[in-house]
Design an enzyme around this catalytic site. Structure first.
Site, PDB file in Angstrom:
ATOM      1  N   ARG A  44       1.237  15.156   1.999  1.00  0.00           N
ATOM      2  CA  ARG A  44       2.174  16.013   1.254  1.00  0.00           C
ATOM      3  C   ARG A  44       1.820  17.478   1.489  1.00  0.00           C
ATOM      4  O   ARG A  44       2.677  18.314   1.682  1.00  0.00           O
ATOM      5  CB  ARG A  44       2.133  15.665  -0.239  1.00  0.00           C
ATOM      6  CG  ARG A  44       3.033  14.503  -0.651  1.00  0.00           C
ATOM      7  CD  ARG A  44       2.771  13.236   0.128  1.00  0.00           C
ATOM      8  NE  ARG A  44       3.568  12.096  -0.256  1.00  0.00           N
ATOM      9  CZ  ARG A  44       3.128  11.110  -1.048  1.00  0.00           C
ATOM     10  NH1 ARG A  44       1.896  11.108  -1.525  1.00  0.00           N
ATOM     11  NH2 ARG A  44       3.917  10.081  -1.326  1.00  0.00           N
ATOM     12  N   ASP A  73       1.964   9.525   5.557  1.00  0.00           N
ATOM     13  CA  ASP A  73       2.960   9.300   4.498  1.00  0.00           C
ATOM     14  C   ASP A  73       4.306   9.803   4.991  1.00  0.00           C
ATOM     15  O   ASP A  73       4.432  10.228   6.140  1.00  0.00           O
ATOM     16  CB  ASP A  73       2.534   9.991   3.188  1.00  0.00           C
ATOM     17  CG  ASP A  73       2.953   9.170   1.974  1.00  0.00           C
ATOM     18  OD1 ASP A  73       4.149   8.877   1.845  1.00  0.00           O
ATOM     19  OD2 ASP A  73       2.085   8.821   1.154  1.00  0.00           O
ATOM     20  N   HIS A 146       6.339   4.241   2.864  1.00  0.00           N
ATOM     21  CA  HIS A 146       5.834   5.598   3.088  1.00  0.00           C
ATOM     22  C   HIS A 146       5.639   5.860   4.578  1.00  0.00           C
ATOM     23  O   HIS A 146       4.606   6.388   5.001  1.00  0.00           O
ATOM     24  CB  HIS A 146       4.533   5.809   2.314  1.00  0.00           C
ATOM     25  CG  HIS A 146       4.748   5.907   0.818  1.00  0.00           C
ATOM     26  ND1 HIS A 146       5.415   6.950   0.234  1.00  0.00           N
ATOM     27  CD2 HIS A 146       4.391   5.061  -0.183  1.00  0.00           C
ATOM     28  CE1 HIS A 146       5.458   6.761  -1.084  1.00  0.00           C
ATOM     29  NE2 HIS A 146       4.851   5.619  -1.365  1.00  0.00           N
ATOM     30  N   ASP A 208       1.920   0.145  -0.775  1.00  0.00           N
ATOM     31  CA  ASP A 208       2.569   0.467  -2.050  1.00  0.00           C
ATOM     32  C   ASP A 208       3.999   0.938  -1.832  1.00  0.00           C
ATOM     33  O   ASP A 208       4.385   1.356  -0.742  1.00  0.00           O
ATOM     34  CB  ASP A 208       1.784   1.562  -2.780  1.00  0.00           C
ATOM     35  CG  ASP A 208       1.721   2.849  -1.970  1.00  0.00           C
ATOM     36  OD1 ASP A 208       1.484   2.757  -0.741  1.00  0.00           O
ATOM     37  OD2 ASP A 208       1.909   3.931  -2.546  1.00  0.00           O
ATOM     38  N   GLU A 209       4.760   0.879  -2.907  1.00  0.00           N
ATOM     39  CA  GLU A 209       6.078   1.518  -3.021  1.00  0.00           C
ATOM     40  C   GLU A 209       6.927   1.351  -1.751  1.00  0.00           C
ATOM     41  O   GLU A 209       7.347   2.338  -1.149  1.00  0.00           O
ATOM     42  CB  GLU A 209       5.902   3.005  -3.340  1.00  0.00           C
ATOM     43  CG  GLU A 209       5.207   3.242  -4.673  1.00  0.00           C
ATOM     44  CD  GLU A 209       5.050   4.710  -5.025  1.00  0.00           C
ATOM     45  OE1 GLU A 209       5.121   5.028  -6.214  1.00  0.00           O
ATOM     46  OE2 GLU A 209       4.842   5.538  -4.125  1.00  0.00           O
ATOM     47  N   TRP A 275      -3.814   0.414  -9.106  1.00  0.00           N
ATOM     48  CA  TRP A 275      -3.394   1.765  -9.519  1.00  0.00           C
ATOM     49  C   TRP A 275      -2.334   1.752 -10.612  1.00  0.00           C
ATOM     50  O   TRP A 275      -2.259   2.662 -11.427  1.00  0.00           O
ATOM     51  CB  TRP A 275      -2.902   2.560  -8.305  1.00  0.00           C
ATOM     52  CG  TRP A 275      -1.551   2.165  -7.765  1.00  0.00           C
ATOM     53  CD1 TRP A 275      -1.275   1.110  -6.963  1.00  0.00           C
ATOM     54  CD2 TRP A 275      -0.301   2.832  -7.986  1.00  0.00           C
ATOM     55  NE1 TRP A 275       0.059   1.070  -6.656  1.00  0.00           N
ATOM     56  CE2 TRP A 275       0.690   2.121  -7.262  1.00  0.00           C
ATOM     57  CE3 TRP A 275       0.075   3.971  -8.714  1.00  0.00           C
ATOM     58  CZ2 TRP A 275       2.038   2.509  -7.270  1.00  0.00           C
ATOM     59  CZ3 TRP A 275       1.413   4.358  -8.714  1.00  0.00           C
ATOM     60  CH2 TRP A 275       2.370   3.636  -7.996  1.00  0.00           C
ATOM     61  N   TYR A 300      -5.868   9.403 -12.059  1.00  0.00           N
ATOM     62  CA  TYR A 300      -4.961  10.220 -11.248  1.00  0.00           C
ATOM     63  C   TYR A 300      -5.168  11.698 -11.581  1.00  0.00           C
ATOM     64  O   TYR A 300      -4.617  12.226 -12.544  1.00  0.00           O
ATOM     65  CB  TYR A 300      -3.506   9.769 -11.453  1.00  0.00           C
ATOM     66  CG  TYR A 300      -3.144   8.690 -10.440  1.00  0.00           C
ATOM     67  CD1 TYR A 300      -4.020   7.630 -10.209  1.00  0.00           C
ATOM     68  CD2 TYR A 300      -1.979   8.745  -9.695  1.00  0.00           C
ATOM     69  CE1 TYR A 300      -3.730   6.657  -9.264  1.00  0.00           C
ATOM     70  CE2 TYR A 300      -1.677   7.772  -8.746  1.00  0.00           C
ATOM     71  CZ  TYR A 300      -2.565   6.732  -8.536  1.00  0.00           C
ATOM     72  OH  TYR A 300      -2.289   5.778  -7.595  1.00  0.00           O
ATOM     73  N   TRP A 350      -3.230  13.189  -5.349  1.00  0.00           N
ATOM     74  CA  TRP A 350      -1.978  13.315  -4.597  1.00  0.00           C
ATOM     75  C   TRP A 350      -1.568  14.783  -4.613  1.00  0.00           C
ATOM     76  O   TRP A 350      -1.742  15.466  -5.631  1.00  0.00           O
ATOM     77  CB  TRP A 350      -0.891  12.429  -5.226  1.00  0.00           C
ATOM     78  CG  TRP A 350      -1.312  10.992  -5.264  1.00  0.00           C
ATOM     79  CD1 TRP A 350      -1.798  10.311  -6.341  1.00  0.00           C
ATOM     80  CD2 TRP A 350      -1.331  10.059  -4.171  1.00  0.00           C
ATOM     81  NE1 TRP A 350      -2.110   9.016  -5.979  1.00  0.00           N
ATOM     82  CE2 TRP A 350      -1.834   8.837  -4.652  1.00  0.00           C
ATOM     83  CE3 TRP A 350      -0.972  10.149  -2.831  1.00  0.00           C
ATOM     84  CZ2 TRP A 350      -1.991   7.704  -3.850  1.00  0.00           C
ATOM     85  CZ3 TRP A 350      -1.120   9.037  -2.021  1.00  0.00           C
ATOM     86  CH2 TRP A 350      -1.614   7.827  -2.534  1.00  0.00           C
ATOM     87  N   THR A 351      -1.008  15.240  -3.511  1.00  0.00           N
ATOM     88  CA  THR A 351      -0.909  16.691  -3.372  1.00  0.00           C
ATOM     89  C   THR A 351       0.522  17.223  -3.276  1.00  0.00           C
ATOM     90  O   THR A 351       0.739  18.294  -2.722  1.00  0.00           O
ATOM     91  CB  THR A 351      -1.713  17.143  -2.135  1.00  0.00           C
ATOM     92  OG1 THR A 351      -1.177  16.485  -0.977  1.00  0.00           O
ATOM     93  CG2 THR A 351      -3.175  16.812  -2.279  1.00  0.00           C
ATOM     94  N   GLU A 352       1.475  16.503  -3.838  1.00  0.00           N
ATOM     95  CA  GLU A 352       2.835  17.045  -3.829  1.00  0.00           C
ATOM     96  C   GLU A 352       2.866  18.475  -4.388  1.00  0.00           C
ATOM     97  O   GLU A 352       3.587  19.342  -3.880  1.00  0.00           O
ATOM     98  CB  GLU A 352       3.769  16.181  -4.683  1.00  0.00           C
ATOM     99  CG  GLU A 352       4.098  14.823  -4.092  1.00  0.00           C
ATOM    100  CD  GLU A 352       3.171  13.735  -4.575  1.00  0.00           C
ATOM    101  OE1 GLU A 352       2.022  14.048  -4.955  1.00  0.00           O
ATOM    102  OE2 GLU A 352       3.577  12.560  -4.570  1.00  0.00           O
TER     103      GLU A 352
END
Lengths: 632, 125
Positions: A44, A73, A146, A208-209, A275, A300, A350-352
C-alpha cells in the site's frame, strides 16, 4: 541466545546525573513463545531498505524474532522476479493513490505515479541484516486474492483476461488469480525465485479476502469445481492453496496463510495466522495445525490508538496500548493439550494510511513493545502498571533516535455506570498509569479527587494528570436531567463493537461525541430498536430529546422522525416534534410533552429500510447510532 | 545446539555507588525478563555508548567500549559480567551474571578481544 543478553544489557544502562551508568543485575531469561513477529505492508505504501533495517533493529531491541514482509498486494508488487519483468515495469507502480479515507463518499485521488520494488540483491541484504539481529524474514506472496497488481502486469493470470490497472485505492478487489495452469506456472516460477532468497522455513501465501465473483462466472473455475468435486468456490480456494502448498513443500518450505485458508478445508501442513478473531486459530489448533495469533482486536497496529480527534487519519478501529498489553495469545477455550500449537503472536501494520516512515513509527511505537512483552514475558509476570513505568525509558531512547512515538501516557480513559436506577458514576482511568487524577469543576481550580465520582448535578468536569498537555485533558459536560441514571432496558442489545458503556450510556448525562461514532454511542444494525426507560418515581416532563449520529459515508443514518414511536408502557403517546438540530454529525430531535406525568417511556425505532441508491453501502440496512435520551 | 558463553571482564569503581542508587531508579527493561534481580550497584560508563546493534561487530564494539573503564578508573573492586546462552532452558534462553571474580583476570589482561564464541572456550559458564 546471547544476542538477547546484549539487548537486555543495553537496556540496563541509563543516564544518571549526566553520566551513563550500567545497573548491575542478574538475569535468567527465555521467551514464552517461539514466534514473536512484526508485520509490515510495503504494498500500500513502499518503504526504503533503510526504514526496513531500522524497523528490524527496533524489533531486535525488543527480542522479536520474525519479520513478516507483506510484499505483494493489489496496490503494488514489491519483489523483483527476474523471469517476469512486467512485475517490475507495471505491477510495482500505480498511477494514482486515494486521498483521505476509503469510506468517504466522494473519492479524490493524488494523480501521481507511485511505487517501487526491492531488487533481489536488496532482499538478500535485508535478510542477512535481519539474521545478524536474530530475526527471520517470512515473505508474503498473496494468492489467490489481493492479486490485482500481478494481473495488471499479466492479464492472462486473471479470469477475465482484460487489461486492468494497478489499484490506487484501498479495499478488496475482484481481480484475483484464476486457478489456471498459466497461473500455477507463474506462481511456481515466482516461488522458484523467492524461496532461495529467504532461509526461513516459512513462505506466507496470504489466502485472505479472495472475492469469488469472477470464479463464479468463469467456465474454467466451474469445471474445476465439478471435475474435482470441490463443492463450491470455497472448495476451489482450498484446491488452489493445497496445490501451491504441495509445490512449496516440495521445495522444503512450509506455508503460512491467513485464517481464510480454513475455508473449504485446510492444506495438510499449513500454519494458520488467525486474524479475524480467535476462532480460526482455535479451529486450526483443534485440527492439529500450528497457529500464529494476530486477531484484529489486539494486534492490528494500524488501528487508532487514541480517541483524540487530532489523531492522524487511520483505517479505523480503536486499539489502545493497554489493550495490546492485555492480550493473551492462548485462547481460554483451547484445551491445555493443544497449547503447543500456539506458536506465538504478531503485530500487523497495514499501511493504507501510513505513507511515511514517521507515520509507521507513530503507529508502531509504543505498541510494538506491548506486543513484544505479550510474546516474550511470562503471563504471571505481566503487570500493566510496571510496564507503563518501564516504558518511560523507551521514550527517552526513541527521542534520542529522533523517532516520534505516540505518547498517550497522560491521556485519560473512563467508565460510566448508569442505567440501573442508581444514578450516574464516573471513573476516570489514567491510560499511562499516572496518578493522581486532578479534577476541575466548572472551570475552578483543579484538585485531586478519588474515583469514582458521583454525578448528581449538571457540571463540567475537566480531568488531567500532573504535567499533561491540554490536548490530553478530558472534559465531561454532564447535563443532569430527569432520565439521568434511571433504569433503561433494550429489547435487543447493540452491536458488540458499539456498545459503549452498555444501555446506561443512553441516560448517563453525556452527549455522544459529535465527531466520532466510536465514543458514547450505542450502534445498532437491526430492523427494530426497542428501548424501555423506567423512572424511579413519576416525574412531570415537559420536553424529550433524542440524539442520533448521522454519517451516510459510514452507513450511519439518523432515523426519520416518523419512524420513531413512543408509549408509556400501556398506550401510545404522541410527543410533538418542535425542533430538529444538527451539531457536527449529531442530529437531535426535540419534542414537547404537554403536562405529561411520566413513570415509564418506551421508544421504538423502525429501521426496516435500506441505504438509498448511489450512497455508500446502498441496499444494506443502515446503522442507527443513538445516544442521550433527555427528559426535562 | 551451539554453546556460547561471553565473558566481559572489567573493573568498576564502587565509591559513590550508594549515592547513585538513591539518585536514580532501575532502568525499565522491555520485554520483562523471566527472572531479574537488581544487585544494588551501578557501574559508571562515562563516555561509553553501548551500541544497539546486536550483530557480533556491535558486540565487539560494546566490549571495546567497556574496556577503557578499567584503565580510566582507580580499581577498587573487580567485577565480571557474564552473558551466557542457556541451552538447557531453550534455544533462545540466556542469562546475565555479575560477580566478583577478580581472581579470574586482572585489569592488565584486558587488552584485546575476550569473547569466546566456540565450544572450545576455556571459560566455565
Amino acid at each position: 541466545m546471547a544476542l538477547y543478553g546484549i539487548q537486555t544489557l543495553n537496556q540496563m544502562s541509563t543516564l544518571e546525573a549526566n553520566d551513563m551508568v550500567l545497573y548491575a543485575a542478574t538475569v535468567s531469561d527465555e521467551p514464552r513463545f517461539p514466534y514473536r513477529g512484526m508485520h509490515l505492508d510495503v504494498s500500500r505504501h513502499f518503504f526504503s531498505v533503510q526504514l526496513i533495517k531500522e524497523y528490524l533493529r527496533m524489533m531486535a531491541r525488543y527480542k522479536m524474532n520474525t519479520f513478516h514482509w507483506h510484499l505483494t498486494d493489489d496496490q503494488g508488487w514489491r519483489i523483483e522476479i527476474k523471469k517476469y519483468p512486467k512485475l517490475q515495469e507495471i505491477a510495482a507502480w500505480r498511477n494514482q493513490t486515494l486521498k483521505g479515507h476509503a469510506g468517504q463518499r466522494k473519492k479524490e485521488f493524488i494523480n501521481q505515479k507511485y511505487g517501487g520494488y526491492y531488487t533481489q540483491e536488496e532482499i538478500k541484504d535485508v535478510v542477512q541484516f535481519a539474521s545478524q539481529l536474530g530475526i527471520e524474514v517470512v515473505p508474503e506472496i498473496e494468492m489467490p486474492g489481493h492479486a490485482s497488481a500481478a494481473v495488471a502486469a499479466y492479464p492472462e493470470l486473471g479470469c477475465t483476461g482484460k487489461q486492468i490497472e494497478v489499484v490506487g485505492e484501498w479495499g478488496v478487489f475482484d481481480d484475483v488469480f484464476c486457478p489456471s495452469e498459466i497461473t500455477f506456472q507463474f506462481l511456481q516460477d515466482v516461488m522458484d525465485e523467492v524461496i532461495p532468497l529467504f532461509p526461513s522455513p516459512y513462505i506466507h501465501i496470504g489466502g485472505d479476502e479472495c472475492p469469488k465473483t469472477q470464479w463464479k462466472n468463469n467456465q474454467l473455475c466451474q469445471e474445476l469445481i465439478k471435475n474435482n468435486h470441490l463443492g463450491d468456490e470455497h472448495g476451489l480456494q482450498s484446491y488452489f492453496i493445497k496445490r501451491m502448498e504441495k509445490y512449496i513443500n516440495s521445495k522444503g518450505k512450509k506455508i503460512i496463510g491467513w485464517d481464510e485458508i480454513l475455508e473449504g478445508g485446510l492444506a495438510p501442513n499449513a500454519t494458520v495466522m488467525s486474524w479475524r478473531g480467535i476462532e480460526g486459530g482455535l479451529a486450526a489448533a483443534k485440527q492439529g495445525h500450528d497457529v500464529i495469533m494476530t486477531p484484529t482486536d489486539f494486534c492490528y497496529l494500524d488501528y487508532y490508538q487514541s480517541r483524540n480527534p487530532k489523531e492522524p487519519l487511520s483505517i479505523g478501529g480503536y486499539l489502545p496500548l493497554e489493550k495490546v498489553y492485555s492480550y493473551n495469545p492462548v485462547p481460554a477455550e483451547l484445551e491445555a493439550g493443544l497449547h503447543h500449537h500456539i506458536l506465538g503472536t504478531q503485530g500487523n501494520v497495514w499501511t493504507e494510511y501510513l505513507s511515511t516512515p514517521e507515520r509507521v513509527w507513530y503507529q508502531v511505537l509504543p505498541r510494538m513493545t506491548a506486543m513484544a512483552e505479550v510474546g516474550w514475558s511470562a503471563k504471571v509476570n505481566k503487570d500493566k502498571e510496571d510496564y507503563f513505568q518501564r516504558l518511560q525509558d523507551q521514550y527517552v531512547y526513541w527521542k534520542d533516535k529522533g523517532i516520534h512515538a505516540a505518547d498517550k501516557r497522560k491521556e485519560l480513559s473512563y467508565n460510566i455506570a448508569s442505567g440501573s436506577g442508581k444514578g450516574v458514576t464516573l471513573k476516570i482511568i489514567p491510560t499511562g498509569g499516572y496518578q493522581p487524577i486532578l479534577i476541575s469543576r466548572n472551570g475552578g481550580k483543579a484538585a485531586i479527587e478519588t474515583m469514582p465520582i458521583t454525578i448528581d448535578t449538571s457540571v463540567v468536569l475537566e480531568a488531567s494528570v500532573e504535567g499533561a498537555e491540554a490536548a490530553d485533558h478530558k472534559t465531561f459536560e454532564f447535563e443532569y436531567h430527569k432520565a439521568a441514571g434511571q433504569n433503561i432496558t433494550l429489547k435487543f442489545p447493540p452491536n458488540d463493537r458499539y456498545k459503549a458503556f452498555g444501555p446506561g450510556t443512553l441516560v448517563d448525562g453525556l452527549s455522544g461525541n459529535i465527531q466520532s461514532h466510536h465514543e458514547d454511542w450505542l450502534g445498532f444494525a437491526m430492523a427494530e430498536i426497542e428501548i424501555g426507560l423506567s423512572l424511579n418515581k413519576t416525574e412531570t416532563v415537559d420536553t424529550l430529546a433524542l440524539s442520533f449520529y448521522h454519517s451516510p459515508d459510514q452507513w450511519i443514518y439518523a432515523p426519520a422522525p416518523e419512524k420513531i414511536g413512543f408509549s408509556n408502557g400501556q398506550v401510545r403517546i404522541h410527543p410533538t416534534l418542535v425542533e430538529r438540530s444538527q451539531k457536527g454529525n449529531q442530529h437531535t430531535y426535540l419534542y414537547t410533552i404537554e403536562a405529561r406525568q411520566i413513570k415509564q417511556m418506551n421508544i421504538t425505532i423502525d429501521n426496516k429500510t435500506t441505504i438509498p441508491k448511489d450512497h455508500a453501502g446502498e441496499g444494506n440496512l443502515p446503522w442507527v447510532f443513538m445516544d442521550e435520551i433527555r427528559l426535562k | 545446539m551451539k554453546y556460547f558463553s561471553l565473558i566481559v571482564l572489567f573493573s568498576c569503581v564502587l565509591t559513590n555507588t550508594a549515592t547513585s542508587q538513591e539518585k536514580g531508579r532501575q532502568p525499565g527493561i522491555i520485554p520483562l525478563p523471566q527472572q531479574l534481580h537488581w544487585l544494588g550497584y551501578t557501574i559508571p560508563m562515562k563516555n561509553i555508548s553501548l551500541s544497539d546493534q546486536t550483530a557480533w561487530p556491535g558486540l565487539k564494539e560494546m566490549v571495546a567500549n567497556l574496556l577503557p573503564l578499567t584503565i580510566n578508573h582507580a580499581i577498587d573492586v573487580e567485577y565480571t559480567l557474564e552473558i551466557s546462552e542457556e541451552p538447557t532452558l531453550g534455544e533462545e534462553a540466556y542469562s546475565i551474571n555479575f560477580s566478583n571474580r577478580s581472581s579470574l583476570l586482572k585489569a592488565g589482561d584486558y587488552n584485546g578481544a575476550i569473547w569466546h564464541p566456540n565450544p572450545e572456550s576455556d571459560v566455565d559458564p
